[in-house]
Design an enzyme around this catalytic site. Structure first.
Site, short mmCIF file in Angstrom:
data_model
loop_
_atom_site.label_atom_id
_atom_site.label_comp_id
_atom_site.label_asym_id
_atom_site.label_seq_id
_atom_site.Cartn_x
_atom_site.Cartn_y
_atom_site.Cartn_z
N THR B 181 -18.09 -14.01 -19.65
CA THR B 181 -19.09 -13.25 -20.79
C THR B 181 -19.33 -13.16 -21.63
O THR B 181 -18.63 -13.53 -22.47
CB THR B 181 -18.58 -11.56 -19.87
OG1 THR B 181 -18.32 -11.09 -19.37
CG2 THR B 181 -19.90 -10.93 -20.21
N GLY B 211 -21.42 -6.95 -11.59
CA GLY B 211 -20.18 -6.60 -12.55
C GLY B 211 -21.11 -5.67 -13.82
O GLY B 211 -22.34 -5.01 -13.03
N THR B 232 -17.01 -7.47 -21.97
CA THR B 232 -16.57 -8.40 -21.26
C THR B 232 -14.97 -8.33 -20.51
O THR B 232 -14.49 -7.87 -20.82
CB THR B 232 -15.84 -10.52 -21.92
OG1 THR B 232 -15.80 -10.69 -20.52
CG2 THR B 232 -15.30 -9.53 -23.22
#
Lengths: 314, 314
Positions: B181, B211, B232
């Site tokens: 990410t 997510g 992340t």
């Protein structure tokens, strides 16, 4: 053995007594009664709060009066896109689905995502694929066709408006300020709380818009240490305010009671940014709050040993 | 005039020096440098933190090394599904997109959803329709084809695994624990903070899984009174923990400093439930924190008048 408790909502907004017929009102009250009883029967037989909130929400999803499941409003292209989420307060496990079509009970799909996948959130056609892989009950478009909803779409298209409404009888301006979502929170005799939320979104919505209903922390949250929350309102404001988790944090970090935390978020913080709506809330002691800052909210609550309370207006 | 500051990340996970070649490491460092400089040039010319985080994330999205935009990993059916979100700390406005395909810079689409629609979150094909209506830059599948990513998909399919990885050189077990990410947080000279996050999700993912990256409160949050956060990590745990907003609440309601709040969430609460990953955080005084509980996190930070710091390992 502790006592159980449950509270449900069927949406908030400009629900005015002056615009309601006695017949319609009685249908709404019956729908709320059926739903809360579906949850109660589980709780009084020592079932889990998770089963109870799922059962209550399924009942509301199956009732064409409420904007969720069967009664979902139509999107701009004449479809029904469904959002739902569920969370349990003991393990903090959660499941959610956004923009799924033709699933009869989105709340049960959200629960299956929680229990039968490694994921929390699935969206759109991918979520439908998962649903098929686990033998979820689907229903064809005709099941979701409710004449009043179809009429609302035609009305909305006349002005290119996007309605948050879940009711057919008011005029367009009033329709814009009704937030059709259903939800439930419950405490079981084992001391665990849970929350569930389901919606059909906004009439005439475009662009795959999702509100707060499938968002853990915004529309739904549950934690045995604090509270279980299910929201209904103008979703964009509820997402930006992380409403459900904000109430939990005000209790956990600032020591507020459930009532104080609900008042702070619903009557102060949301009002300040123009965020209309409400929520149902419960804590692990069985305290229930049903705050809303709109004209009305379809709601009902029940505590072990006490009768059902069903309310619509302020 | 206040000072400005910016921090970025390019993903966290089992990033081991023993598995990195000097050449690869130098490419990652250059990618981080390019991205933070893209943000810095805006901040030092008195631009907004919102522009700066968007520019930094666009730079990472355009770099095939990072799992976002061009370098997005492949889903099970060989597509790239992109998630992103952005929030500004002065107005608490936010925009997010989940599961969109072929959009060159998802972070700019998230910003357009915030600024050019009434909504916060759009999903899938609906979001792509909105993107087309506002002349967003699209790119065809060949733009998103990165050989290393394709190889990862083939590797993942062998074991039917789902990888959170964003790197091609480690083995399958290690790949499972890399969280690709990208994100940025910044403070501008006007005293406003902002946060932005973008991802390509999980290699071999199915079922429209999303997510925490498109979830305001979980993967991204910004509030001038507290902090701006971009996460992340293993998204499911970050959603259930409402990570970004939790840090904000610990500061606002419990009086913790940015560092104390980050430590509490990343090194205690997330570790307790097995939630691996990290985040970049900034407050309105320009304090920066870059906590992670995994082996490494691609990250860089810069404060007005000080040099760029670029780090990968612990």
């Amino acid at each position: 053995m502790s006592k159980y408790a449950i509270a449900i909502h069927g949406g908030a907004g400009t629900i005015l007594k002056s615009l309601m017929t006695p017949e319609k009102e009685s249908q709404y009250r019956q729908g709320l009664k059926d739903a809360i009883e579906a949850g109660e029967v589980i709780l009084k037989n020592n079932g889990s709060s998770l089963d109870a909130v799922e059962a209550a929400v399924r009942s509301l999803e199956n009732n064409p009066l409420f904007n969720a499941g069967r009664g979902a409003v139509f999107t701009n292209d004449g479809k029904n896109e469904l959002d739902a989420s569920i969370m349990r307060g003991d393990t903090l496990e959660a499941g959610a689905v956004a923009g799924v079509k033709n699933v009869k009970n989105p709340i049960s799909l959200a629960r299956a995502i929680m229990e039968k996948s490694e994921h929390v959130l699935m969206c759109g056609e991918g979520a439908a694929k998962f649903a098929k892989s686990i033998e979820t009950e689907f229903a064809d478009d005709s099941y979701f066709f409710v004449q009043a909803r179809f009429d609302q779409l035609q009305e909305a298209k006349k002005t290119d408006g996007v309605f948050l409404d879940h009711s057919g009888e008011a005029n367009a301006e009033e329709n814009k300020k009704k937030f059709g979502t259903v939800g439930a929170v419950a405490l079981d005799v084992h001391g665990t709380i849970a929350a569930a939320t389901s919606t059909g979104g906004m009439t005439n919505k475009k662009f795959g818009r999702a509100g707060d209903s499938p968002i853990i922390g915004a529309g739904t949250y549950a934690n045995n240490n604090t509270c279980a929350i299910s929201c209904t309102g103008h979703g964009e404001f509820f997402i930006r305010s992380v409403v459900a988790y904000d109430i939990s944090c005000l209790m956990e970090y600032k020591g507020l009671s459930l009532k104080e935390a609900c008042d702070e978020v619903v009557h102060k913080k949301l009002v300040k940014i123009g965020g209309e709506g409400g929520l149902v809330a419960i804590d692990a002691k069985g305290n229930i709050e049903l705050p809303f800052n709109s004209e009305g909210m379809y709601r009902a609550s029940l505590k072990d040993g006490e009768g059902i309370e069903i309310m619509i207006y302020k």
